[in-house]
Design a protein around this motif. Structure first.
Motif, PDB file in Angstrom:
ATOM      1  N   LEU A 192     -32.742   2.691 -10.294  1.00  0.00           N
ATOM      2  CA  LEU A 192     -31.304   2.487 -10.169  1.00  0.00           C
ATOM      3  C   LEU A 192     -30.803   1.774 -11.422  1.00  0.00           C
ATOM      4  O   LEU A 192     -31.310   0.714 -11.785  1.00  0.00           O
ATOM      5  CB  LEU A 192     -30.986   1.645  -8.928  1.00  0.00           C
ATOM      6  N   PHE A 193     -29.826   2.378 -12.087  1.00  0.00           N
ATOM      7  CA  PHE A 193     -29.235   1.825 -13.301  1.00  0.00           C
ATOM      8  C   PHE A 193     -27.774   1.485 -13.030  1.00  0.00           C
ATOM      9  O   PHE A 193     -27.068   2.257 -12.380  1.00  0.00           O
ATOM     10  CB  PHE A 193     -29.272   2.843 -14.446  1.00  0.00           C
ATOM     11  N   THR A 253     -28.219   0.037 -17.592  1.00  0.00           N
ATOM     12  CA  THR A 253     -29.184  -1.049 -17.478  1.00  0.00           C
ATOM     13  C   THR A 253     -29.971  -0.879 -16.187  1.00  0.00           C
ATOM     14  O   THR A 253     -29.378  -0.782 -15.098  1.00  0.00           O
ATOM     15  CB  THR A 253     -28.463  -2.418 -17.457  1.00  0.00           C
ATOM     16  N   LEU A 254     -31.302  -0.837 -16.291  1.00  0.00           N
ATOM     17  CA  LEU A 254     -32.144  -0.735 -15.099  1.00  0.00           C
ATOM     18  C   LEU A 254     -32.011  -2.009 -14.287  1.00  0.00           C
ATOM     19  O   LEU A 254     -32.238  -3.107 -14.792  1.00  0.00           O
ATOM     20  CB  LEU A 254     -33.609  -0.513 -15.502  1.00  0.00           C
ATOM     21  N   PHE A 305     -23.157   3.443 -10.849  1.00  0.00           N
ATOM     22  CA  PHE A 305     -24.607   3.496 -10.856  1.00  0.00           C
ATOM     23  C   PHE A 305     -25.101   4.898 -11.207  1.00  0.00           C
ATOM     24  O   PHE A 305     -24.412   5.884 -10.963  1.00  0.00           O
ATOM     25  CB  PHE A 305     -25.183   3.112  -9.485  1.00  0.00           C
ATOM     26  N   THR A 306     -26.327   4.946 -11.716  1.00  0.00           N
ATOM     27  CA  THR A 306     -27.034   6.199 -11.951  1.00  0.00           C
ATOM     28  C   THR A 306     -28.400   6.077 -11.305  1.00  0.00           C
ATOM     29  O   THR A 306     -29.047   5.039 -11.407  1.00  0.00           O
ATOM     30  CB  THR A 306     -27.214   6.469 -13.463  1.00  0.00           C
ATOM     31  N   LEU A 307     -28.858   7.139 -10.630  1.00  0.00           N
ATOM     32  CA  LEU A 307     -30.198   7.199 -10.075  1.00  0.00           C
ATOM     33  C   LEU A 307     -31.037   8.153 -10.907  1.00  0.00           C
ATOM     34  O   LEU A 307     -30.562   9.204 -11.328  1.00  0.00           O
ATOM     35  CB  LEU A 307     -30.170   7.729  -8.638  1.00  0.00           C
ATOM     36  N   ARG A 308     -32.289   7.775 -11.111  1.00  0.00           N
ATOM     37  CA  ARG A 308     -33.242   8.667 -11.774  1.00  0.00           C
ATOM     38  C   ARG A 308     -34.563   8.622 -11.022  1.00  0.00           C
ATOM     39  O   ARG A 308     -34.989   7.564 -10.580  1.00  0.00           O
ATOM     40  CB  ARG A 308     -33.484   8.240 -13.221  1.00  0.00           C
TER      41      ARG A 308
END
Length: 110
Positions: free
Chosen positions: A65-66, A74-75, A97-100
């Motif tokens: 999650l960033f 930012t992680l 947020f971004t999920l990877r």
């Protein structure tokens, strides 16, 4: 003449950051959760064992999650999917947020 063949089986892994992440808010607490699974019919919808043509969930997938601020990511947390492929990030402040996923080596991204 003898040939040795190495066979590897690949199956698509759902693009979980887009398809199965679910943000929820309860009493001001933000959660993001979802599942890692093999999308057997490529419809982007997770079907469980009590439904026709169930998908295969994938345990042990690392999800990152960033937080996103402008062009900077930012992680902020990492989770691993449980026995039923489920992950959850809890107690998040409001934001972008971004999920990877960290792609498991035995699967191709789907």
């Amino acid at each position: 003449m003898q040939f040795n063949c190495l066979r590897q089986r690949y199956a698509p892994l759902a693009a979980l950051a887009v398809l199965v992440a679910t943000p929820t808010t309860q009493a001001g607490i933000i959660k993001i959760s979802g599942y890692a699974y093999i999308d057997r019919n490529n419809d982007g919808t997770l079907t469980f064992n009590d439904q026709p043509n169930p998908e295969f969930v994938i345990p042990g997938v690392t999800i990152q999650l960033f937080s996103v601020l402008g062009a900077t990511e930012t992680l902020i947390d990492t989770e691993v999917t449980n026995d039923v492929g489920f992950y959850q990030f809890s107690s998040l402040a409001a934001g972008d947020f971004t999920l990877r996923q960290v792609q498991p080596v035995e699967y191709v991204d789907g």
